[in-house]
Design a protein around this motif. Structure first.
Motif, short mmCIF file in Angstrom:
data_model
loop_
_atom_site.label_atom_id
_atom_site.label_comp_id
_atom_site.label_asym_id
_atom_site.label_seq_id
_atom_site.Cartn_x
_atom_site.Cartn_y
_atom_site.Cartn_z
N LYS A 22 0.78 -1.35 0.06
CA LYS A 22 -0.17 0.24 0.00
C LYS A 22 0.77 1.41 0.15
O LYS A 22 0.34 2.34 0.27
N LYS A 23 2.00 1.15 -0.32
CA LYS A 23 3.01 2.34 -0.12
C LYS A 23 2.86 3.12 0.92
O LYS A 23 3.06 4.40 1.08
N GLY A 24 2.65 2.39 2.11
CA GLY A 24 2.59 3.29 3.45
C GLY A 24 1.32 3.92 3.77
O GLY A 24 1.27 4.55 4.58
N ARG A 25 0.32 3.81 2.85
CA ARG A 25 -0.90 4.61 3.06
C ARG A 25 -1.98 3.87 3.62
O ARG A 25 -2.15 2.49 3.79
N ARG A 26 -2.69 4.49 4.93
CA ARG A 26 -3.65 3.84 5.81
C ARG A 26 -3.40 2.68 6.21
O ARG A 26 -3.84 1.77 6.07
N PRO A 27 -2.35 2.42 6.88
CA PRO A 27 -1.51 1.08 7.32
C PRO A 27 -2.84 0.47 8.46
O PRO A 27 -2.88 1.24 9.40
N VAL A 28 -3.01 -0.72 8.40
CA VAL A 28 -3.92 -1.16 9.44
C VAL A 28 -3.08 -2.43 9.86
O VAL A 28 -2.23 -2.92 9.48
N GLN A 29 -3.91 -3.15 10.89
CA GLN A 29 -3.20 -4.31 11.66
C GLN A 29 -2.75 -5.26 10.79
O GLN A 29 -1.58 -5.87 10.45
#
Ligand code: NIG
Ligand code: FE
Length: 405
Positions: A22-29
């Motif tokens: 995700k290229k570091g966007r909106r990271p979730v668990q």
């Protein structure tokens, strides 16, 4: 197969595979790629990761490797990346802090001749051996906090000679350190006294003489400017940036720390790798971050230490921005090298989640340095650079209140 090493029984390992995708966007668990009872195969010749995954999925070819170590009882996360420091300086700034405690602002202290110029005087006077010795001690401290990659800015010399000296100190540190060090040229940190009231002439001098000289040495990867009221305007930064790009340097920017002047829009338009601080970013610029690859580097320690507002991490992340965290280590606004503590502040004061904070000091911080292909995640092809926690969960990183063991 001789050079392959197997690490097995690692109690918990974070690959960050989803964060990378995700290229570091909106990271979730689920993006953290958390593997229990994990294995990792490393090629000792080039120090690159060959395979990583669940112990039960380990391919047959790696099962009988002679060189093997147990990671039982350990949590492995990518070695931390510190993407914004001002580590080369002389003297102290204890008195600035005392004055702030009596009610003076950062800008008032600077206008009265304190601030960056106090450190500039002490840095100009410091012998290079002393700068090197102090910086090496600082690096050792950073290393204790799990950091393996670190950016260092110049900006306390403000003559060509002393800025070059700082870059040479960084080069000398690189030669002796196990860390990856990333040098940034920051001559537009403040207008030096020789150019007081003539900032445009100082900018012209940097473009005409300093940038060509620094580019020739190959000692800097990035070029940074402090856009702020009383420092440099977006127009001056524009001129400097075009010249820095012409000389093959990549861009970084200090913007919206105390006031919003328009630097952020400029940085995004010119493809800066990161724009840092952003405590007073406008709504329009938050939206623009969501659509750009520029990393938003947030520095909660500087807000805490100067008693100014925290940057709007939630709004930036929700808009889709790539958000990193850093100490901003410097004598004036954040004399802390404790990057894990910054994750604690970010979670409690800026309402970041634990996965967001982890991504912010690994993959996204690496992206701010254009190094995400090498460090910041633990997947095949990346460097074997691990931060080992003697605990039972990666959640200990922001939880531990900076007391990382
Ligand atoms: O990032 N904002 C500009 N530079 C530093 C402070 C430098 C200083 O006060 O010495 C910062 O906060
Ligand atoms: Fe800074």
């Amino acid at each position: 197969m001789e050079a392959l090493v197997l690490y097995e029984e690692i109690s918990q390992l974070l690959t960050l595979e989803g964060v990378v995708q995700k290229k570091g966007r909106r990271p979730v668990q689920s993006d953290l790629g958390c593997v229990e009872n994990a294995c990792m195969v490393v090629n000792a010749d080039d120090n690159l990761i060959v395979w990583t995954g669940k112990g039960t999925d380990l391919p047959e070819t790696y099962k009988n490797l002679a060189h093997r170590f147990s990671g039982k009882g350990q949590v492995w996360i990518p070695e931390l990346v510190e993407c914004h420091t001002h580590l080369i300086y002389g003297g102290t700034r204890h008195h600035d802090f005392a004055l702030r405690c009596e009610g003076q602002t950062y800008q008032q202290i600077a206008a009265a001749g304190g601030g960056i110029l106090t450190t500039m005087n002490a840095t100009r006077e410091a012998p290079p051996e002393l700068l090197l010795e102090q910086a090496a001690k600082d690096l050792a401290r950073f290393q204790k906090f799990g950091i393996g990659t670190l950016e260092i800015k110049t900006g306390y010399g403000l003559t060509l000679e002393s800025e070059l000296r700082a870059l040479e100190v960084i080069r000398a540190l690189s030669d002796q350190a196990a860390m990856i060090l990333v040098p940034t040229f920051l001559p537009a940190h403040a207008t030096p006294p020789e150019y007081k009231g003539r900032t445009d002439s100082y900018v012209d001098l940097i473009c005409a003489e300093w940038l060509p000289e620094v580019a020739k040495t190959g000692l800097a990867k990035f070029f940074d400017v402090f856009v702020e009221d009383g420092y440099f305007s977006p127009q001056q930064a524009h001129k400097l940036f075009l010249c820095a790009l012409d000389h093959g340097l990549k861009l970084k920017l200090h913007s919206d720390q105390f006031t919003s002047l328009g630097g952020t829009k400029l940085g995004i338009e010119l493809g800066a790798f990161s724009i840092d601080h952003l405590d007073h970013i406008s709504k329009e610029d938050i939206r623009a971050f969501g659509e750009s690859n520029t990393v938003a580097v947030l520095l909660p320690g500087a807000s805490l230490f100067t008693g100014t507002p925290y940057p709007p991490a939630r709004a930036l992340i929700d808009a889709g921005a790539r958000v990193a965290l850093s100490t901003d280590y410097n004598p004036g606004t954040c004399p802390s090298r404790n990057l894990p503590l910054m994750t604690t502040i970010a979670c409690t004061q800026m309402k970041m989640t634990v996965p967001e904070a982890i991504a912010a000091v690994t993959y996204n911080a690496a992206a701010a340095l254009d190094l995400e292909d090498r460090v910041g995640s633990l997947i095949a092809g990346k460097e074997f650079r691990v931060c080992t926690l003697d605990t039972d969960s990666y959640e200990a990183l922001p939880y531990c209140f900076g007391e990382l063991e």
